[in-house]
Write a protein that holds these residues in place. Structure first.
Motif, short mmCIF file in Angstrom:
data_model
loop_
_atom_site.label_atom_id
_atom_site.label_comp_id
_atom_site.label_asym_id
_atom_site.label_seq_id
_atom_site.Cartn_x
_atom_site.Cartn_y
_atom_site.Cartn_z
N THR A 27 0.85 -1.19 0.00
CA THR A 27 0.00 0.00 0.00
C THR A 27 0.89 1.24 0.00
N PRO A 28 0.37 2.38 -0.47
CA PRO A 28 1.21 3.57 -0.60
C PRO A 28 1.81 4.05 0.73
N ASN A 29 1.14 3.75 1.84
CA ASN A 29 1.66 4.26 3.11
C ASN A 29 2.78 3.39 3.69
N TYR A 30 3.17 2.35 2.96
CA TYR A 30 4.15 1.40 3.49
C TYR A 30 5.49 2.08 3.79
N SER A 31 5.91 2.97 2.91
CA SER A 31 7.22 3.63 3.11
C SER A 31 7.17 4.52 4.35
N GLU A 32 6.01 5.11 4.58
CA GLU A 32 5.89 5.99 5.73
C GLU A 32 5.88 5.17 7.03
N LEU A 33 5.13 4.04 6.98
CA LEU A 33 5.03 3.19 8.16
C LEU A 33 6.38 2.63 8.58
N LEU A 34 7.18 2.24 7.61
CA LEU A 34 8.48 1.65 7.93
C LEU A 34 9.63 2.63 7.88
N GLY A 35 9.28 3.88 7.53
CA GLY A 35 10.32 4.89 7.48
C GLY A 35 11.38 4.60 6.43
N LEU A 36 10.93 4.39 5.19
CA LEU A 36 11.90 4.12 4.12
C LEU A 36 12.18 5.41 3.37
N PRO A 37 13.39 5.95 3.47
CA PRO A 37 13.69 7.20 2.78
C PRO A 37 14.01 6.97 1.30
N LEU A 38 13.62 7.94 0.48
CA LEU A 38 13.85 7.83 -0.98
C LEU A 38 15.12 8.56 -1.36
N ARG A 39 15.82 7.99 -2.33
CA ARG A 39 16.99 8.70 -2.84
C ARG A 39 16.57 9.59 -4.01
N SER A 40 15.70 9.04 -4.83
CA SER A 40 15.21 9.86 -5.94
C SER A 40 13.81 9.39 -6.33
N GLY A 41 13.08 10.27 -6.98
CA GLY A 41 11.74 9.93 -7.45
C GLY A 41 10.73 9.98 -6.30
N ARG A 42 9.74 9.12 -6.36
CA ARG A 42 8.66 9.12 -5.38
C ARG A 42 8.31 7.70 -5.03
N PHE A 43 7.53 7.55 -3.96
CA PHE A 43 7.07 6.21 -3.63
C PHE A 43 5.75 5.96 -4.36
N ILE A 44 5.24 4.77 -4.22
CA ILE A 44 3.97 4.41 -4.84
C ILE A 44 2.84 5.27 -4.24
N THR A 45 1.97 5.74 -5.07
CA THR A 45 0.90 6.61 -4.58
C THR A 45 -0.46 5.90 -4.66
N VAL A 46 -1.45 6.56 -4.07
CA VAL A 46 -2.81 5.99 -4.09
C VAL A 46 -3.30 5.86 -5.53
N ARG A 47 -2.95 6.87 -6.33
CA ARG A 47 -3.39 6.83 -7.73
C ARG A 47 -2.81 5.63 -8.46
N ASP A 48 -1.52 5.35 -8.17
CA ASP A 48 -0.89 4.18 -8.79
C ASP A 48 -1.74 2.95 -8.54
N SER A 49 -2.20 2.84 -7.27
CA SER A 49 -2.99 1.68 -6.90
C SER A 49 -4.34 1.67 -7.60
N LEU A 50 -4.99 2.80 -7.51
CA LEU A 50 -6.35 2.87 -8.04
C LEU A 50 -6.38 2.70 -9.55
N GLU A 51 -5.40 3.32 -10.21
CA GLU A 51 -5.41 3.28 -11.67
C GLU A 51 -4.62 2.10 -12.22
N LYS A 52 -4.17 1.25 -11.30
CA LYS A 52 -3.43 0.05 -11.68
C LYS A 52 -2.29 0.38 -12.62
N ARG A 53 -1.54 1.43 -12.26
CA ARG A 53 -0.39 1.81 -13.09
C ARG A 53 0.71 0.77 -12.92
#
Lengths: 220, 415
Positions: free
Chosen positions: B129-155
């Motif tokens: 789920t999109p909140n997984y990175s926030e829950l586990l505290g995974l920092p990004l080096r570049s780009g973005r994490f998976i978003t709700v839209r990614d999930s909903l729109e099955k990107r």
């Protein structure tokens, strides 16, 4: 007067028997005097020497050393007097085997408050006086009996004592070494140190100014 | 005073040297004791360190519900009771359970491998789920994490771990493509490298995500409306719940236990893992181990101390004549006591040094053979060392007093 002993009594408990050793000893020694005390073994001469050195206490009597009442002093005070006014020489030399000559002679200073410079000077001086300057760093086992006894005398001398107490100092030595040691005592006497020497050997007594005899607990 | 102390130590040192073997044997007990104390503290510190880093990774405010494999016997029961493992139903149910629970995330392991990457590692593929990175505290080096839209729109997008990104080279950056099964996924984010080593004795999932591919987990708009069939069969590997504060973790865990029991009709096809509880468990296990080692250490130090006392009493008897001489040249009773105290102190100090040295060795052996985490700190060296010295003084006291009390006349009469 350096030393005044009056009516000193001492007895030992051996099982149920009380063995009288000293039965009213009187002794006066002047400053710088060389006194020898003769007696057979078991006559109580060593006991007297121990009392004089403050290692033992009599049952009765009085003892003043350099105007101090030795019998009223505490154990620590008597230790202080031994460390500053007295020098002991024993029959068996009693050097510490793990230490060299200089360290053995320095032993009294371990319990003495002198500063290191004074200590060094006095130790060197004492070693020089007994003629062992060339063996400074030798250990006791590298020395002959006569040399070991000279180290022991240097140890007694190092604190510039008022009185040297010697208990059979020649008892373990051959006649030649004995003669050297006795000559050394005479030399010390000439330079002003009082000496009380205990022995059963008549030859030893001959070097002293005054000879006393210990017979059955009395000094004559 | 300093000169005197120094001379005492030198004297003690030489007298110990005369009896090398005897000194060594008498000090063995102390060595064992010191070693045990050092191992105890080092492993304790190591375990604490590991548990803390594991919990830090899991999140102190998080509670995990993870799927559990069932035996065949249990599976029959499951079918009878109609429980289908962890599902999005559980997620939905748990999310609405209590206001204490602030976020719920889910993750699903996917047993697929990327195709045609030409690299030798098999990445983990997780749908989350999109909140997984926030829950586990995974920092990004570049780009973005998976978003709700990614999930909903099955990107078809993914986020990858730093190590994997490095291995893929140019294709491993944001915008690159990864083929998994029949589908091409665009990389939209790369995680920062997690430099923490994966724990050696893991009780919980605590892998780092350096070679993981994250895909969006498809969540239907409205679970209840979507019908039970999909929701029930989309089996999750774990659900992560965040509680609003550490003080609520315990009560939230109780609630979750009860809710899951109700939801799964008593079938235990899940585990509820509370990191805070893990900490307690780990500390409790460490406590037992510490107790055993403490007893060993105490017994060793006691026996060692008695050994020291024994040898010192023998030394005092042996050196009666020397004590007499020292008294004759002016040593007080206290001087004599210090002399022998210095000797037993030095003896146990050497034991302490040997003990710390062998402690290092045994800690190293434990680390390599048993794979336990070890943490050698200043504390783990000084505490046992000081203990050894204290033992020396404690057990050297009686012999020293015996030496001091000795009548100089009797001492001089010994030949």
């Amino acid at each position: 007067m350096l030393l005044e002993v009056e009516k000193v009594y001492k007895s030992y408990q051996l099982g149920r028997n009380t063995i009288p050793v000293l039965q009213g000893v009187d002794l006066v020694v002047k400053k710088g005097e060389f006194v020898s005390i003769m007696g057979t073994s078991g006559s109580g001469k060593s006991t007297l020497l121990h009392i004089l050195g403050g290692l033992d206490t009599p049952d009765r009597g009085s003892y003043r050393l350099n105007k101090k009442d030795m019998l009223s002093l505490s154990d620590d005070e008597r230790s202080w007097i031994r460390g500053h006014w007295l020098g002991f020489v024993f029959q068996t030399f009693d050097l510490l085997p793990e230490f060299d000559l200089v360290e053995n002679v320095s032993l009294p200073f371990l319990y003495n408050s002198s500063d290191p410079e004074t200590m060094r000077k006095q130790v060197e001086n004492a070693i020089e006086r007994v003629g062992l300057a060339h063996r400074r760093r030798h250990r006791p086992f590298e020395l002959s009996g006569g040399e070991m006894q000279r180290v022991a005398i240097a140890r007694a001398l190092a604190v510039n004592p008022k009185l040297i107490l010697a208990d059979e100092p020649t008892g373990n030595l051959d006649s030649r070494s004995s003669r050297h040691i006795l000559e050394l005592f005479q030399e010390l006497h000439r330079s002003g140190t009082a000496i009380i020497l205990v022995s059963h050997d008549e030859k030893v007594a001959a070097v002293s100014e005054r000879t006393l005899h210990m017979i059955d607990g009395y000094l004559q | 005073m300093i000169r005197q102390g120094l001379t005492f130590v030198i004297t003690a040192y030489r007298s110990l040297l005369i009896h090398k073997l005897r000194s060594l044997l008498s000090v063995l007990g102390i060595v064992c004791g010191v070693m045990a104390v050092m191992v105890m503290i080092s492993t304790g510190e190591g375990a604490k360190e590991e548990v803390l880093s594991r919990i830090e990774r899991l999140g102190l405010k998080n509670i995990y519900v993870s799927a559990k494999f069932l035996s065949q016997e249990q599976q029959k029961q499951v079918q009878r009771k109609k429980s289908y493992g962890l599902s999005l139903f559980d997620v939905d149910y748990l999310a609405s359970l209590s206001p204490m629970i602030t976020q719920v995330g889910a993750v699903q392991k996917v047993a697929l491998t990327p195709v045609g990457t030409g690299i030798d590692i098999t990445p983990n593929i997780l749908k989350c789920t999109p909140n997984y990175s926030e829950l586990l505290g995974l920092p990004l080096r570049s780009g973005r994490f998976i978003t709700v839209r990614d999930s909903l729109e099955k990107r078809q997008v993914c986020v990858i771990g730093a190590v994997l990104s490095g291995r893929l080279g140019r294709e491993g950056r944001v915008g690159g493509l990864i083929r998994i099964d029949d589908l091409l996924y665009t990389i939209v984010g790369v995680l920062k490298k997690d430099s923490r080593e994966p724990a050696k004795s893991a009780k919980v999932t605590n892998q780092n995500f350096n070679d993981t591919i994250f895909l969006p987990l498809n969540i239907p708009h409205n679970l209840t409306k979507f019908g039970s069939s999909i929701a029930q069969y989309s089996e999750l590997s774990s659900i992560v719940l965040e509680v609003d504060g550490r003080e609520h973790v315990e009560s939230a865990a109780r609630l979750i236990h009860r809710a899951m029991e109700y939801n799964h009709q008593g079938v235990l096809d899940y585990d509820v893992i509370v990191p805070l509880e893990l900490l307690d468990q780990a500390l409790a296990a460490q406590k037992t181990f510490n107790l055993v080692l403490s007893v060993i250490a105490a017994v060793s130090l006691l026996v060692g101390g008695i050994g020291i006392m024994n040898i010192m009493l023998a030394t005092v008897t042996e050196r009666r004549r020397e004590i007499g001489i020292r008294r004759a040249v002016g040593a007080t009773r206290r001087d004599i006591a210090y002399q022998f105290l210095a000797e037993s102190f030095l003896l146990t100090m050497c034991g302490g040094i040997l003990g710390v040295a062998s402690g290092f060795a045994s800690v190293f052996v434990i680390e390599t053979l048993a794979g336990w985490p070890i943490e050698i700190t200043v504390l783990s060296m000084t505490v046992p060392f000081v203990l050894a010295c204290v033992t020396g003084v404690f057990f050297g006291y009686y012999p020293a007093v015996q030496a001091a009390k000795m009548d100089p006349i009797k001492a001089l009469r010994t030949v």
